[in-house]
Design an enzyme around this catalytic site. Structure first.
Site, PDB file in Angstrom:
ATOM      1  N   ASP A  99      10.696  18.755 -10.894  1.00 20.26           N
ATOM      2  CA  ASP A  99      10.855  17.528 -10.479  1.00 20.26           C
ATOM      3  C   ASP A  99      12.003  17.640  -9.356  1.00 20.26           C
ATOM      4  O   ASP A  99      13.194  17.845  -8.903  1.00 20.26           O
ATOM      5  CB  ASP A  99      11.550  16.550 -10.859  1.00 20.26           C
ATOM      6  CG  ASP A  99      11.563  15.047 -11.075  1.00 20.26           C
ATOM      7  OD1 ASP A  99       9.871  15.142 -10.327  1.00 20.26           O
ATOM      8  OD2 ASP A  99      11.651  13.793 -12.061  1.00 20.26           O
ATOM      9  N   LYS A 129       6.909  18.029  -8.853  1.00 23.53           N
ATOM     10  CA  LYS A 129       6.639  16.508  -8.704  1.00 23.53           C
ATOM     11  C   LYS A 129       7.703  15.934  -7.690  1.00 23.53           C
ATOM     12  O   LYS A 129       8.454  16.240  -7.244  1.00 23.53           O
ATOM     13  CB  LYS A 129       6.348  15.948 -10.108  1.00 23.53           C
ATOM     14  CG  LYS A 129       6.439  13.988  -9.622  1.00 23.53           C
ATOM     15  CD  LYS A 129       6.284  13.822 -11.428  1.00 23.53           C
ATOM     16  CE  LYS A 129       8.492  13.322 -11.912  1.00 23.53           C
ATOM     17  NZ  LYS A 129       8.767  11.895 -10.446  1.00 23.53           N
ATOM     18  N   GLU A 198       4.936   4.372 -12.675  1.00 23.60           N
ATOM     19  CA  GLU A 198       6.409   3.925 -13.909  1.00 23.60           C
ATOM     20  C   GLU A 198       5.605   2.588 -13.806  1.00 23.60           C
ATOM     21  O   GLU A 198       6.372   2.061 -12.764  1.00 23.60           O
ATOM     22  CB  GLU A 198       7.177   4.761 -13.291  1.00 23.60           C
ATOM     23  CG  GLU A 198       8.473   4.307 -14.111  1.00 23.60           C
ATOM     24  CD  GLU A 198       9.683   5.402 -14.145  1.00 23.60           C
ATOM     25  OE1 GLU A 198      11.079   5.265 -14.429  1.00 23.60           O
ATOM     26  OE2 GLU A 198       9.535   6.828 -12.953  1.00 23.60           O
TER      27      GLU A 198
END
Length: 308
Positions: A99, A129, A198
């Protein structure tokens, strides 16, 4: 004679590693994709043994591991590399997603590519990501162009939570939902292999999932996504802070750990630990010889050695 290296080069799938194209095949077959966060070798190993498909070494580590309150922003690139390197030592089959932390890709395409390469070369991540669309589109395109897979992230993007007005659901108006769909299609066109959604209303996430050829991974986005992700500490009941409504807690390890530590402390203080079975013996003749040496002899030997 085989010339295949025992340890594959960075970005080269190891034997048994889940192949990146398989995620698209899973979407087409309707097989749900399972992702979880992890931050060290033991959690990576456990996730692997449980059959998890993807492990995200998430910047949520800022809160759940490093103790920062209510923000993922403080975690550094070096801290993320350290944790990702640990996870890759424990996880063999799952794809490990590094991430990219705040500040590691916002400055320029070149900086984004440089830090994505660090994730692959220094920590062994399989892919990376990043959050958002807008400027992140060119960042994603540049990283993919450098030969590194990119997972996108839309909806509630924690690195920009302040701009979004806090940790709130996104895409709850028709205009916001349309923009989210447009951004998702743009990230797909930029070369992303998957997309995290999300805190997005379930009907919006379902529509986005249907429109995309790449898989979607939901977190608080309903069952219509191609897969789901939860934070390690949330699902295991380890996080001491407030957890979002979309979390399903599968264990209460925080309470179990507290009880175990209290029992250990009580045993040490009472003398109940360690027992004989927790110690090591020595041959009787060696013990007798050791016990025959007086303290006076020991001190005399030390004095002699010091003088010499």
């Amino acid at each position: 004679m085989s010339i295949r290296p025992r340890t594959p080069a960075p970005a080269t799938p190891a034997p048994g590693k889940l192949a990146l194209p398989e995620l698209g095949e899973m979407k087409r077959r309707g097989d749900k994709i399972v992702m979880v966060t992890a931050y060290d070798a033991s959690s990576g190993r456990l996730a692997d043994a449980a059959g998890i498909d993807l492990i995200l070494v998430g910047d949520t580590a800022a809160m759940v591991v490093l103790g920062h309150e209510s923000s993922t922003v403080p975690v550094t690139m070096d801290e993320m590399l350290f944790m990702t390197r640990a996870v890759t030592r424990g996880a063999r089959r799952p794809l490990v997603v590094g991430d990219m932390p705040f500040g590691s890709y916002q400055v320029s395409d070149e900086e984004a590519v440089r830090n994505a390469i660090r994730f692959v070369k220094e920590s062994g991540a399989d892919v990376v990501k990043l959050e958002g669309a807008g400027p992140s589109l060119s960042r994603a395109r540049a990283i993919v162009g450098a030969g590194i897979g990119v997972m996108g992230h839309l909806g509630l993007t924690p690195q920009s939570a302040t701009v979004l007005g806090g940790f709130k659901a996104q895409g709850r108006t028709a205009e916001q939902a349309r923009r989210l769909l447009d951004d998702a299609l743009a990230l797909e066109a930029a070369g992303c292999f998957a997309l995290v959604l999300e805190a997005v209303p379930a009907p919006v996430a379902e529509r986005v999932t249907a429109e995309l050829e790449i898989p979607t991974i939901g977190i608080g986005a309903g069952a219509g996504c191609d897969g789901q992700v939860l934070v390690w500490h949330d699902l295991l009941g380890l996080y001491d802070g407030r957890t979002p409504r979309f979390v399903k807690q599968y264990a209460d390890l925080k309470a179990d750990i507290a009880r175990a530590l209290e029992a250990y402390a009580a045993d040490v203080r009472s003398g109940a630990f360690p027992e004989g079975r927790h110690t090591y013996a020595m041959p009787e003749e060696e013990l007798a010889e050791f016990e025959s040496v007086s303290q006076v002899d020991v001190r005399r030997d030390h004095v002699r050695q010091d003088r010499e």
